[in-house]
Design a protein around this motif. Sequence first.
Motif, PDB file in Angstrom:
ATOM      1  N   UNK A 128     -41.758   1.500 -38.479  1.00 18.96           N
ATOM      2  CA  UNK A 128     -42.725   1.027 -37.226  1.00 18.96           C
ATOM      3  C   UNK A 128     -42.380  -0.523 -37.110  1.00 18.96           C
ATOM      4  N   UNK A 129     -41.984  -0.716 -35.942  1.00 14.31           N
ATOM      5  CA  UNK A 129     -41.675  -2.387 -35.828  1.00 14.31           C
ATOM      6  C   UNK A 129     -42.492  -2.816 -34.461  1.00 14.31           C
ATOM      7  N   UNK A 130     -42.925  -3.896 -34.407  1.00 15.98           N
ATOM      8  CA  UNK A 130     -44.004  -4.172 -33.327  1.00 15.98           C
ATOM      9  C   UNK A 130     -42.968  -5.458 -32.669  1.00 15.98           C
ATOM     10  N   UNK A 131     -43.034  -5.589 -31.207  1.00 19.02           N
ATOM     11  CA  UNK A 131     -42.701  -6.645 -30.724  1.00 19.02           C
ATOM     12  C   UNK A 131     -43.296  -6.945 -29.318  1.00 19.02           C
ATOM     13  N   UNK A 132     -43.544  -8.285 -28.914  1.00 20.64           N
ATOM     14  CA  UNK A 132     -44.350  -8.699 -27.818  1.00 20.64           C
ATOM     15  C   UNK A 132     -43.834  -7.889 -26.611  1.00 20.64           C
ATOM     16  N   UNK A 133     -44.786  -7.562 -25.803  1.00 25.18           N
ATOM     17  CA  UNK A 133     -44.474  -6.849 -24.540  1.00 25.18           C
ATOM     18  C   UNK A 133     -44.728  -7.671 -23.488  1.00 25.18           C
ATOM     19  N   UNK A 134     -43.703  -8.348 -22.664  1.00 25.60           N
ATOM     20  CA  UNK A 134     -43.865  -9.206 -21.763  1.00 25.60           C
ATOM     21  C   UNK A 134     -43.812  -8.722 -20.309  1.00 25.60           C
ATOM     22  N   UNK A 135     -44.674  -9.277 -19.608  1.00 29.25           N
ATOM     23  CA  UNK A 135     -45.118  -9.056 -18.401  1.00 29.25           C
ATOM     24  C   UNK A 135     -43.714  -9.521 -17.585  1.00 29.25           C
ATOM     25  N   UNK A 136     -43.430  -8.587 -16.530  1.00 26.96           N
ATOM     26  CA  UNK A 136     -42.352  -8.792 -15.653  1.00 26.96           C
ATOM     27  C   UNK A 136     -42.549  -8.766 -14.271  1.00 26.96           C
ATOM     28  N   UNK A 137     -41.627  -9.339 -13.500  1.00 26.79           N
ATOM     29  CA  UNK A 137     -42.226  -9.414 -11.945  1.00 26.79           C
ATOM     30  C   UNK A 137     -40.860  -8.803 -11.301  1.00 26.79           C
ATOM     31  N   UNK A 138     -41.152  -8.015 -10.353  1.00 22.95           N
ATOM     32  CA  UNK A 138     -40.040  -7.241  -9.554  1.00 22.95           C
ATOM     33  C   UNK A 138     -40.454  -7.544  -8.117  1.00 22.95           C
TER      34      UNK A 138
END
Length: 229
Positions: free
Chosen positions: A80-90
């Motif tokens: 199990x790995x964790x990575x930052x979830x970044x906000x995106x703009x569309x």
Amino acid sequence: MQEYLIIKLQGAMQSWGGHTFEDYRPSHIFPTRSAVVGLLGACLGIDRSDIQSRADLNASFELIVRADRRKLKTEHFGRIEEKPLRMQKLTDYHTVLDARKVDGSPRPDAIISYREYLYDAEFTLALGFRDDAVYTLKRVKEAIQNPHYTPVLGRRSCPIHRPLFEKIVSAENIQQALDQIEPKQGTIYSEQKLAGSSPMQIRDVPIKDPVRQFATRTIYILGDEHVLQ
């Protein structure tokens, strides 16, 4: 000690409009004060033409917003790995008929309009209510738990994914109230100056006027973890 109302804003898409006209509808990267007033007003059943009630609601509370920093868990070869979830703009593409001109009259032809949305964004809001508030903590809490109009995350195309109400907490000040709520990480947008924060001008204070007009205020930003990808 004072009681503070904690609200969570979570959904697949969100849009918190900035200064705009018809052909370009940008979104700020956090909920604006006018947007929060509109959201609470919908829950309370305030009609958008009811200028006095809207002004009373705006004057009833202080606000602090945190763009929550989250991590995405994935499995990689059994780990199990964790990575930052970044906000995106569309940016979405629209054509609009009868768009407003500068003088308020409709255009006879269709125009191209671009509208921005946020993805993978979650926000925690803490609201502190003034002693003389027309709309009290109890009244607003009951409204967000049993809303009159359907609450959305800035636009009707952005439904909420969970109830708005999180909890009520007691704290010495509004920042301490926010610090009690998970994930306890992220960028803070505050109406009060915080130690180590940077000022920013934003035009999002509803003016008591029939036409949608907004005044400028200073907010203070603390942290830089929540950036666009």
